[in-house]
Design an enzyme around this catalytic site. Structure first.
Site, PDB file in Angstrom:
ATOM      1  N   UNK A  15       0.809  -1.218   0.000  1.00  0.00           N
ATOM      2  CA  UNK A  15       0.000   0.000   0.000  1.00  0.00           C
ATOM      3  C   UNK A  15       0.842   1.268   0.000  1.00  0.00           C
ATOM      4  CB  SER A 140      -4.504 -11.833 -16.100  1.00  0.00           C
ATOM      5  OG  SER A 140      -4.794 -12.522 -17.308  1.00  0.00           O
TER       6      SER A 140
END
EC number: 2.7.9.3
Length: 350
Positions: A15, A140
């Site tokens: 993050u 993907s």
């Protein structure tokens, strides 16, 4: 064959790779809204909430979120579990229960073996199984950097929603995981001495689901909660304080910290995302005299799959800690909610 260090393949870990809060705020400010569909949105983008809550025909409601990021650990299975736990947390933070999810994959197919991706997806699948959510597909793309996460849909009672705007003066703040994952991830990426132990500690906490905290929100009908992630505890407290029109006071000496974090922070191993968090918040933060600069760094450390911050009224404290203990989750008292302080101070570090 030598072990592949996934963290070496990316610029920033977890993050901490998020767009800085100030930059994101400016970008999102220009997005138009469509009034024709506003009536179906119960919780949207207004207060930087963890997830959206949308009304469906027939009186039902769902909670939706997505989250993906770069590796913070080297073990691909561990990375998959952490990424899934992190994505699921946004649903728990609103008071919802995960129902189904879809994989989000960006993978450097020419640089990493397929077995890496298989292990990542297996880790994510196992976390979803623990949460009781169905994996129903995904998408993907080939990318230069590895990224993985999920889009998660949950069920929620529209009468029981915990939001950033629900803080009330007198509330106590409970945190369910210790802080420092961003700092530990920085040490792992730097291959710092002892980084294997740091990586194990990182996995131990970041892979834990916030399922127990979600149960507390529902059973006690809490009005305010958030999962502590990329903007750090301080940044998320500031978001909640601004949305609620209050001041949050954090007791820095009471902050739970992962082993080794204060020493690493004291040596300067603090991720760039954490510095960006602090810089963005400084106008509305007051640091009391005598507060350790290292603990201020910890308070703004960019967390990955951090704990839940629960706002609990004084008469609910015993029930909240008991419910958390039943699921093996800590309940760290880290502060309280105050009436607004003068001068625009939304966050007091004391």
């Amino acid at each position: 064959m030598s072990r592949i260090r996934l963290v070496d393949s990316v610029k920033a870990a977890g993050u901490a790779a998020k767009v800085a809060p100030g930059d994101l705020e400016r970008i999102l400010a220009g997005l138009p809204r469509d009034p024709s569909v506003e009536d179906r949105v119960i919780v949207g983008t207004r207060h930087n909430e963890d997830a959206a809550v949308v009304r469906l025909p027939g009186g039902q409601s769902i909670v939706q979120t997505l989250d993906f990021f770069t590796p913070i650990v080297n073990d691909p299975y561990h990375f998959g579990r952490i990424a899934a736990a992190n994505a699921l947390s946004d649903v728990y933070a609103m008071g919802g229960e995960p129902w189904c999810a879809m994989n989000i994959v960006c993978f450097p197919v020419k640089r990493l073996p397929e077995s890496i991706l298989a292990d990542i997806l297996r880790g994510g699948s196992d976390a979803l199984r623990e949460a009781g959510a169905a994996l129903v597909g995904g998408h993907s793309v080939e990318d230069d950097e590895l990224k993985y996460g999920l889009s998660v849909t949950g069920l929620i009672d529209p009468e029981i929603i915990a939001s950033n705007a629900g803080l009330r003066p007198g509330d106590h703040l409970l945190l369910t995981k210790p802080l420092g994952t961003g700092i530990l991830a920085t040490a792992v990426k730097a291959n710092w001495p002892g980084c294997d132990a740091h990586e194990e500690e990182l996995f131990r906490w970041a892979s834990r689901l916030n399922k127990g905290a979600g149960r507390v929100i529902r059973e006690l009908r809490l009005k305010a909660a958030t999962d502590v992630t990329g903007f750090g505890l301080g940044g998320h407290c500031l978001e909640m304080a601004g949305a609620s029109g209050v001041t949050v006071a954090l007791d820095t000496a009471a902050l739970p910290v992962l082993p080794g974090v204060t020493e690493l922070a004291g040596m300067g191993l603090v991720p760039e995302g954490s510095h960006a968090n602090r810089a963005h918040c400084h106008k509305h933060v007051h640091v009391a005299p005598g507060v350790s600069p290292v603990l201020v760094d910890v308070a703004f450390d960019a967390q990955t799959s951090g704990g839940m911050l629960l706002a609990v009224s004084p008469d609910q404290m015993d029930a909240a800690t008991t419910l958390l203990a039943e699921t093996g989750d800590p309940a760290y008292p880290v502060g309280e909610v105050l009436k607004p302080l003068p001068g625009g101070v939304r966050l007091l570090l004391r």
